[in-house]
Design a protein around this motif. Structure first.
Motif, short mmCIF file in Angstrom:
data_model
loop_
_atom_site.label_atom_id
_atom_site.label_comp_id
_atom_site.label_asym_id
_atom_site.label_seq_id
_atom_site.Cartn_x
_atom_site.Cartn_y
_atom_site.Cartn_z
N GLY A 39 -6.52 8.08 -6.27
CA GLY A 39 -5.43 8.06 -7.24
C GLY A 39 -5.91 7.72 -8.63
N LEU A 40 -6.82 6.77 -8.71
CA LEU A 40 -7.35 6.38 -10.03
C LEU A 40 -8.06 7.55 -10.69
N VAL A 41 -8.80 8.30 -9.88
CA VAL A 41 -9.51 9.47 -10.43
C VAL A 41 -8.49 10.50 -10.95
N LEU A 42 -7.48 10.76 -10.10
CA LEU A 42 -6.46 11.75 -10.48
C LEU A 42 -5.65 11.31 -11.70
N LEU A 43 -5.50 10.01 -11.87
CA LEU A 43 -4.77 9.49 -13.03
C LEU A 43 -5.64 9.45 -14.28
N GLY A 44 -6.91 9.81 -14.09
CA GLY A 44 -7.83 9.85 -15.22
C GLY A 44 -8.33 8.48 -15.64
N GLY B 67 0.83 -1.21 0.00
CA GLY B 67 0.00 0.00 0.00
C GLY B 67 0.87 1.26 0.00
N LEU B 68 1.96 1.17 0.76
CA LEU B 68 2.89 2.30 0.82
C LEU B 68 3.53 2.52 -0.55
N ALA B 69 3.85 1.44 -1.23
CA ALA B 69 4.44 1.53 -2.57
C ALA B 69 3.46 2.21 -3.53
N VAL B 70 2.18 1.85 -3.41
CA VAL B 70 1.15 2.47 -4.25
C VAL B 70 1.09 3.97 -3.94
N LEU B 71 1.17 4.28 -2.64
CA LEU B 71 1.11 5.68 -2.21
C LEU B 71 2.27 6.47 -2.84
N ILE B 72 3.46 5.90 -2.80
CA ILE B 72 4.64 6.57 -3.37
C ILE B 72 4.46 6.73 -4.88
N PHE B 73 3.92 5.69 -5.53
CA PHE B 73 3.66 5.75 -6.97
C PHE B 73 2.72 6.93 -7.29
N VAL C 115 2.13 9.57 -5.40
CA VAL C 115 2.78 10.85 -5.10
C VAL C 115 3.61 11.31 -6.30
N ILE C 116 4.26 10.35 -6.94
CA ILE C 116 5.14 10.69 -8.07
C ILE C 116 4.34 10.95 -9.35
N PHE C 117 3.37 10.09 -9.62
CA PHE C 117 2.74 10.13 -10.94
C PHE C 117 1.35 10.79 -11.00
#
Lengths: 313, 247
Positions: free
Chosen positions: A276-281, A14-20, A22-24
Motif C-alpha cells: 500500500g505504501l508503494v502504491l500510495l507513492g 489491519g482490516l481498517a488499513v486494508l479498507i483504507f 482499497v479506497i485510496f
C-alpha cells in the motif's frame, strides 16, 4: 467486549488499513495486485511460522533469515551445477534443518542463551553462504520443473499461495491440535511446571528451533525457484519483517502468546502495508519506520512472552 | 488401616550437612498425615526422598508393602505418589483442562492421525473437579483467573488424573487468605473421603489439627514423635515441636 477487542483488535485495525488502501490506493484492489501481495507474503509467512514455533517454546531465533539465505545458496548452487533439482532442494532443506537443530543443541545441551546461539549461527551461516558463492549470485536458466515450483499456477492461483496455505494449515494443526503442540506451549509458558508434569522440555525447545530452521529451508527452496537465482544475503530483509510479523501476531487471537494464525495475519498485514505504501507513492524509508513502529507497538501491547525469552539471555 | 508408605532410617547428606539422620515415617492408607517440624528439621528432604526428587544415602522406603527406590519423580508418580509443590506447578495462562491433563493429554484418531481429544479432557476435568466439590464450570478459563483455593483444586485434579494414591501437599495454605485456606482444607477432606492418602507438610498448626489424623514431628533430621491428632490443639502441637527442639 474487552476480550473481543484484546483478541481481534489488531486484526480489525489491519482490516481498517486494508479498507483504507482499497479506497485510496489506486490498483490496490485489483486481482493482479492482491495475488501479488499474497505471493510476496508467502515467503514471509513461512519464515514467520517457523519463528513462531521457536518463540512458542520461549526461545528466540535470530538466524532464520541467514539460514534461509544459506539454504537458498546451497539449493541454487546445486541446481546451477545441474544436480537433479529434488536433490538440490533436499540439500537446501537439510542445511537449514541442520542449522535449526544446531541452534537447538546449543540452547538445550550447551545452555547457550538462544539470543546468543542464534546470532552466532546467523553469522556462521552468512559467512558460509558468501564462501559458497564467492560473493556472486548464482543465476541461470534452470530446470523448468524446478522453476515452476514457485512460479507456476494452479487453477489460476500462484502455486506459492498453495505452499503458504499448506505450511500455515499444517503448522496450525500441529500447534493447536496435537500433543506436540501443547507440550511446546507448556514448555514456553511454564517450563518448570511442564518438566514436573513429565514433558521433555529440552526436546520441545530443540524441536521448536529445528522447525524454525526447517521453515527457513522451505522458504529458501521456494525463493530460489521463484527468483531463479541465489545470493548470499537474499533473505536478509526477512529477519526484521519476520520478527515484526510474529510480534504483531502476538497481539491477536491469543494475546501475548505467539500463535500461528496471528503470525499469518501479521505477515499479511506487513505485506499489505508495504504494498500500500508503494502504491500510495510513499518514500521507501517509510517501510522501515513502519516496521519499527510495529515491533515496538506490538511488544508494548503484549510483552509477556517476549520478556521471558529476553530474560533467558 | 494398612500402611501405604513406610520410611525407615532415612539418611541424606548434602556435603557436610546431614539433613536426615535416620528419619522414620509411617503413613496409613487413606489418612491425612501431617509432617511438622521447625525449619531445617528435615521435612523437605524427607519429602524429596518420598517423591523421587532425591535418593537416600541409607534407609528403606516401601509403598503398599513393596520396597521402592525412585530414580526420579516420574517413578514416584508411577508408584502412585504425586507431589503438589508450594508453587503448584501450574501454567497460569493455560486453561484449567490443559493444566489438569498437562503431560498426560487424551488423544483420539482423526483420519488415523492422533489429535488432542479436547471434549474428553474438558469432561474429565469437570469430573475431577466435581469429585472435589468444586463449582468451577468453565474448563477453558485460564488458571491465572482463579483464586488460590481454586488453583489448588486444579493442582490436586492433576494428581488425581495421574491416579495418585498418595498426594504430598507442601505448605498448601502458605500464601492463602482465611477463606481460601478453608477451601483448601475442604479439598483435603474431600481427598480423604475419596480414599486418597494425603501427606501434609505445614507450618500452620491450626491447619494440621483441623484436617490431619496423625502427625510426625521431625527434629534435627530425625522423627521424634508420631501420634494421632485426636485431642491435640494447635497450641499443644506447637509446644510439642518447641519442646522437642529444646530437648
Amino acid at each position: 467486549m474487552k476480550s473481543f477487542v484484546a483478541k481481534y483488535g489488531t486484526a480489525l485495525a489491519g482490516l481498517a488499513v486494508l479498507i483504507f488502501l482499497v479506497i485510496f490506493a489506486r490498483n490496490f484492489a485489483s486481482q493482479a495486485n492482491l495475488l501479488n501481495v499474497l505471493k510476496q507474503t508467502s515467503f514471509l509467512t513461512i519464515l514467520s511460522v517457523g519463528f513462531t514455533f521457536a518463540l512458542i517454546t520461549s526461545e528466540l531465533d535470530l538466524s532464520f533469515a541467514s539460514l534461509c539465505s544459506l539454504a537458498a545458496v546451497v539449493t541454487g548452487g546445486l541446481v546451477h551445477a545441474e544436480i537433479a533439482w529434488p536433490l538440490a532442494a533436499l540439500a537446501g532443506l537439510g542445511v537449514a534443518l541442520a542449522g535449526g537443530a544446531l541452534n537447538g543443541f546449543l540452547v538445550t545441551a550447551i545452555k547457550v542463551p538462544s539470543l546468543i546461539a542464534t546470532l552466532g549461527t546467523a553469522s556462521i551461516a552468512g559467512g558460509v553462504a558468501f564462501m559458497i558463492t564467492g560473493g556472486v549470485a548464482f543465476v541461470g536458466r534452470w530446470d523448468a520443473t524446478f522453476l515452476s515450483l514457485a512460479r507456476g499456477k494452479l487453477f489460476g492461483i500462484p502455486t506459492l499461495i498453495f505452499f503458504m496455505a499448506a505450511v500455515v494449515l499444517i503448522a496450525w494443526f500441529v500447534a493447536n491440535r496435537t500433543k506436540l503442540g501443547v507440550h511446546m506451549l507448556a514448555t514456553g509458558e511454564a517450563q518448570e511446571a511442564a518438566h514436573r508434569a513429565g514433558i521433555a522440555t529440552r526436546r520441545m525447545k530443540l524441536i521448536g528451533l529445528t522447525l524454525s530452521g526447517l521453515a527457513a529451508g522451505i522458504a529458501a527452496v521456494l525463493l530460489v525457484s521463484n527468483l531463479s537465482s541465489a545470493a548470499p544475503q537474499m533473505a536478509g530483509d526477512f529477519l526484521m519483517n519476520g520478527i515484526a510479523a510474529v510480534l504483531l501476531g502476538m497481539t491477536m487471537f491469543q494475546p501475548g502468546r505467539p500463535n500461528i494464525a496471528g503470525s499469518f495475519v501479521g505477515a499479511l498485514t506487513i505485506a499489505v502495508l508495504a504494498n500500500g505504501l508503494v502504491l500510495l507513492g510513499a518514500p521507501y524509508y517509510l517501510q522501515d519506520i513502519m516496521l519499527g513502529v510495529i515491533v515496538i507497538g506490538s511488544v508494548s501491547v503484549s510483552a509477556s512472552v517476549l520478556k521471558k525469552a529476553a530474560f533467558a539471555v | 488401616m494398612t500402611d501405604i508408605l513406610v520410611v525407615r532410617g532415612a539418611v541424606k547428606s548434602y556435603g557436610a550437612v546431614q539433613a536426615l539422620r535416620g528419619a522414620d515415617l509411617t503413613v496409613a492408607r487413606g489418612e491425612v498425615h501431617a509432617l511438622c517440624g521447625d525449619n531445617g528439621a528435615g521435612k523437605s528432604t524427607l519429602i524429596k526422598l518420598v517423591s523421587g526428587v532425591e535418593s537416600p544415602d541409607d534407609g528403606t522406603l516401601s509403598v503398599a508393602g513393596r520396597e521402592a527406590r525412585f530414580a526420579g519423580p516420574h517413578e514416584a508418580l508411577a508408584a502412585g505418589i504425586a507431589t503438589i509443590h508450594q508453587d503448584l506447578g501450574l501454567a497460569p495462562r493455560m486453561t484449567i483442562y490443559q493444566n489438569i491433563y498437562m503431560g498426560s493429554e487424551l488423544e483420539k484418531r482423526l483420519l488415523g492421525i492422533p489429535v488432542l481429544d479436547r471434549a474428553a479432557m474438558i469432561a474429565g476435568a469437570q469430573g475431577f473437579l466435581k469429585q472435589l466439590g468444586s463449582t468451577l464450570d468453565d474448563m477453558t478459563a485460564p488458571v491465572e483467573n482463579l483464586s488460590g483455593g481454586q488453583r489448588q483444586a486444579v493442582a490436586i485434579c492433576r494428581a488425581l488424573r495421574w491416579k495418585a494414591e498418595i498426594i504430598i501437599m507442601d505448605e498448601p495454605t502458605a500464601a492463602l487468605g482465611v477463606r481460601e485456606t478453608q477451601q483448601v482444607l475442604k479439598l483435603i477432606r474431600m481427598l480423604k473421603a475419596n480414599g486418597v492418602t494425603v501427606i501434609l507438610v505445614s507450618h500452620n498448626m491450626n491447619d494440621v489439627v483441623a484436617v490431619a489424623d496423625r502427625v510426625t514431628i521431625l527434629q534435627g533430621g530425625r522423627s521424634v514423635q508420631a501420634r494421632a491428632t485426636d485431642g491435640l490443639s494447635a497450641d499443644a502441637l506447637a509446644r510439642l515441636i518447641m519442646d522437642e527442639r529444646a530437648a
